[in-house]
Design a protein around this motif. Structure first.
Motif, PDB file in Angstrom:
ATOM      1  N   THR A  56       7.354   0.686  26.047  1.00 35.55           N
ATOM      2  CA  THR A  56       7.094   0.261  27.239  1.00 35.55           C
ATOM      3  C   THR A  56       7.533   1.534  28.160  1.00 35.55           C
ATOM      4  OG1 THR A  56       7.512  -2.021  27.270  1.00 35.55           O
ATOM      5  CG2 THR A  56       7.997  -0.918  29.440  1.00 35.55           C
ATOM      6  N   ARG A  57       8.307   2.494  27.784  1.00 40.01           N
ATOM      7  CA  ARG A  57       8.386   3.736  28.267  1.00 40.01           C
ATOM      8  C   ARG A  57       7.320   4.573  28.305  1.00 40.01           C
ATOM      9  NH1 ARG A  57      13.523   3.940  25.953  1.00 40.01           N
ATOM     10  NH2 ARG A  57      13.713   5.504  24.529  1.00 40.01           N
ATOM     11  N   PHE A  58       6.788   5.130  26.328  1.00 37.32           N
ATOM     12  CA  PHE A  58       5.740   5.443  26.494  1.00 37.32           C
ATOM     13  C   PHE A  58       4.166   5.085  27.346  1.00 37.32           C
ATOM     14  CE2 PHE A  58       2.248   6.041  24.072  1.00 37.32           C
ATOM     15  CZ  PHE A  58       2.182   7.860  23.709  1.00 37.32           C
ATOM     16  N   ALA A  59       4.427   3.773  27.065  1.00 34.52           N
ATOM     17  CA  ALA A  59       3.306   3.276  27.956  1.00 34.52           C
ATOM     18  C   ALA A  59       2.912   3.876  29.379  1.00 34.52           C
ATOM     19  CB  ALA A  59       2.854   1.464  27.482  1.00 34.52           C
ATOM     20  N   ASP A  60       4.010   3.892  29.865  1.00 35.58           N
ATOM     21  CA  ASP A  60       3.820   3.597  31.591  1.00 35.58           C
ATOM     22  C   ASP A  60       4.292   5.638  31.985  1.00 35.58           C
ATOM     23  OD1 ASP A  60       4.547   1.211  31.894  1.00 35.58           O
ATOM     24  OD2 ASP A  60       6.782   1.741  32.125  1.00 35.58           O
ATOM     25  N   ALA A  61       4.632   6.288  31.061  1.00 32.68           N
ATOM     26  CA  ALA A  61       4.535   7.759  30.636  1.00 32.68           C
ATOM     27  C   ALA A  61       3.261   7.839  30.538  1.00 32.68           C
ATOM     28  CB  ALA A  61       5.384   8.623  29.438  1.00 32.68           C
ATOM     29  N   LEU A  62       2.780   7.254  29.337  1.00 32.01           N
ATOM     30  CA  LEU A  62       0.814   7.667  28.572  1.00 32.01           C
ATOM     31  C   LEU A  62       0.297   7.960  30.384  1.00 32.01           C
ATOM     32  CD1 LEU A  62      -0.797   8.873  26.735  1.00 32.01           C
ATOM     33  CD2 LEU A  62      -1.090   6.962  25.738  1.00 32.01           C
ATOM     34  N   GLY A  63      -0.073   6.696  30.461  1.00 30.13           N
ATOM     35  CA  GLY A  63      -0.816   6.197  32.238  1.00 30.13           C
ATOM     36  C   GLY A  63      -0.217   7.079  32.668  1.00 30.13           C
ATOM     37  N   ALA A  64       1.161   6.955  33.191  1.00 32.43           N
ATOM     38  CA  ALA A  64       1.819   8.372  34.888  1.00 32.43           C
ATOM     39  C   ALA A  64       1.097   9.371  34.107  1.00 32.43           C
ATOM     40  CB  ALA A  64       2.587   8.622  34.731  1.00 32.43           C
ATOM     41  N   VAL A  65       0.433  10.037  33.070  1.00 33.10           N
ATOM     42  CA  VAL A  65       0.060  11.399  33.070  1.00 33.10           C
ATOM     43  C   VAL A  65      -0.959  11.296  33.145  1.00 33.10           C
ATOM     44  CG1 VAL A  65       0.539  11.569  30.234  1.00 33.10           C
ATOM     45  CG2 VAL A  65       0.493  13.564  31.574  1.00 33.10           C
ATOM     46  N   HIS A  66      -1.932  10.189  32.951  1.00 33.98           N
ATOM     47  CA  HIS A  66      -3.049  10.147  32.634  1.00 33.98           C
ATOM     48  C   HIS A  66      -3.644  10.155  34.327  1.00 33.98           C
ATOM     49  CE1 HIS A  66      -4.084   9.456  28.487  1.00 33.98           C
ATOM     50  NE2 HIS A  66      -5.054   9.562  28.881  1.00 33.98           N
ATOM     51  N   LEU A  67      -2.718   9.664  34.900  1.00 37.48           N
ATOM     52  CA  LEU A  67      -3.283   9.897  36.553  1.00 37.48           C
ATOM     53  C   LEU A  67      -3.133  10.987  36.821  1.00 37.48           C
ATOM     54  CD1 LEU A  67      -1.670   6.217  37.600  1.00 37.48           C
ATOM     55  CD2 LEU A  67      -4.315   6.629  37.284  1.00 37.48           C
ATOM     56  N   ARG A  68      -1.899  11.678  36.849  1.00 30.32           N
ATOM     57  CA  ARG A  68      -1.780  13.270  37.091  1.00 30.32           C
ATOM     58  C   ARG A  68      -2.587  13.764  36.700  1.00 30.32           C
ATOM     59  NH1 ARG A  68       4.122  12.038  34.891  1.00 30.32           N
ATOM     60  NH2 ARG A  68       2.957  13.405  33.471  1.00 30.32           N
ATOM     61  N   ARG A  69      -3.446  13.587  35.691  1.00 32.80           N
ATOM     62  CA  ARG A  69      -3.941  14.992  35.365  1.00 32.80           C
ATOM     63  C   ARG A  69      -5.703  14.382  35.414  1.00 32.80           C
ATOM     64  NH1 ARG A  69      -1.303  18.049  30.430  1.00 32.80           N
ATOM     65  NH2 ARG A  69      -3.345  19.274  30.832  1.00 32.80           N
ATOM     66  N   ALA A  70      -5.688  13.235  36.382  1.00 31.35           N
ATOM     67  CA  ALA A  70      -7.236  12.382  35.749  1.00 31.35           C
ATOM     68  C   ALA A  70      -8.198  13.170  36.291  1.00 31.35           C
ATOM     69  CB  ALA A  70      -7.413  12.211  37.287  1.00 31.35           C
ATOM     70  N   ALA A  71      -7.716  14.724  37.526  1.00 26.28           N
ATOM     71  CA  ALA A  71      -9.028  15.444  37.659  1.00 26.28           C
ATOM     72  C   ALA A  71      -9.949  16.191  35.739  1.00 26.28           C
ATOM     73  CB  ALA A  71      -8.883  16.550  38.013  1.00 26.28           C
ATOM     74  N   GLU A  72      -8.665  16.688  34.922  1.00 23.27           N
ATOM     75  CA  GLU A  72      -8.669  17.719  33.609  1.00 23.27           C
ATOM     76  C   GLU A  72     -10.165  16.040  32.812  1.00 23.27           C
ATOM     77  OE1 GLU A  72      -6.213  19.526  31.848  1.00 23.27           O
ATOM     78  OE2 GLU A  72      -4.811  18.631  33.407  1.00 23.27           O
ATOM     79  N   VAL A  73      -9.161  14.728  32.722  1.00 23.21           N
ATOM     80  CA  VAL A  73      -9.836  13.603  32.527  1.00 23.21           C
ATOM     81  C   VAL A  73     -11.573  13.311  32.755  1.00 23.21           C
ATOM     82  CG1 VAL A  73      -9.410  11.127  31.623  1.00 23.21           C
ATOM     83  CG2 VAL A  73      -7.396  12.323  32.150  1.00 23.21           C
ATOM     84  N   ARG A  74     -12.102  13.993  33.601  1.00 18.30           N
ATOM     85  CA  ARG A  74     -12.796  13.191  34.715  1.00 18.30           C
ATOM     86  C   ARG A  74     -13.987  14.738  33.858  1.00 18.30           C
ATOM     87  NH1 ARG A  74     -10.144  11.690  39.319  1.00 18.30           N
ATOM     88  NH2 ARG A  74     -10.045  13.086  39.607  1.00 18.30           N
ATOM     89  N   GLU A  75     -13.232  16.203  34.150  1.00 17.69           N
ATOM     90  CA  GLU A  75     -13.977  17.275  33.440  1.00 17.69           C
ATOM     91  C   GLU A  75     -14.390  16.912  32.053  1.00 17.69           C
ATOM     92  OE1 GLU A  75     -12.521  21.370  33.463  1.00 17.69           O
ATOM     93  OE2 GLU A  75     -12.098  20.990  35.062  1.00 17.69           O
TER      94      GLU A  75
END
Length: 98
Positions: A56-75
């Motif tokens: 649960t902690r990992f899944a929450d952290a993984l979701g949060a890091v994807h949101l923080r770096r959403a611009a890079e994910v899109r790029e």
């Protein structure tokens, strides 16, 4: 069902360290495995006990890091060929809408 040209591994490593407090030294094979299995096996490689709470902690952290770096994910990310078709077929079979 996308590729991110290495970014996924970077984000995974950040989430692993945030969830465990331990820097990622080695990741278990990701081929054909779920995130839960990958985390369980990677935790084992680091002598970290696996638990539902850790996942649960990992899944929450993984979701949060994807949101923080959403611009890079899109790029850097792009859908794999056929991903839209598979998702549409899955959606049609479930009777739900996205």
């Amino acid at each position: 069902m996308m590729t991110m040209r290495g970014l996924g591994g970077e984000l995974w490593a950040v989430a692993f360290q945030e969830a465990t407090g331990v820097p990622l030294r080695e990741q278990a094979s990701v081929t054909g495995s779920t995130e839960r299995v990958i985390l369980r096996e990677t935790a084992r490689l680091h002598d970290i006990p696996f638990s539902d709470d850790l996942f649960t902690r990992f899944a929450d952290a993984l979701g949060a890091v994807h949101l923080r770096r959403a611009a890079e994910v899109r790029e850097r990310g792009h859908a794999l060929t056929g991903a839209a078709t598979v998702l549409a077929a899955t959606n049609a079979g479930s009777g739900s809408q996205w």
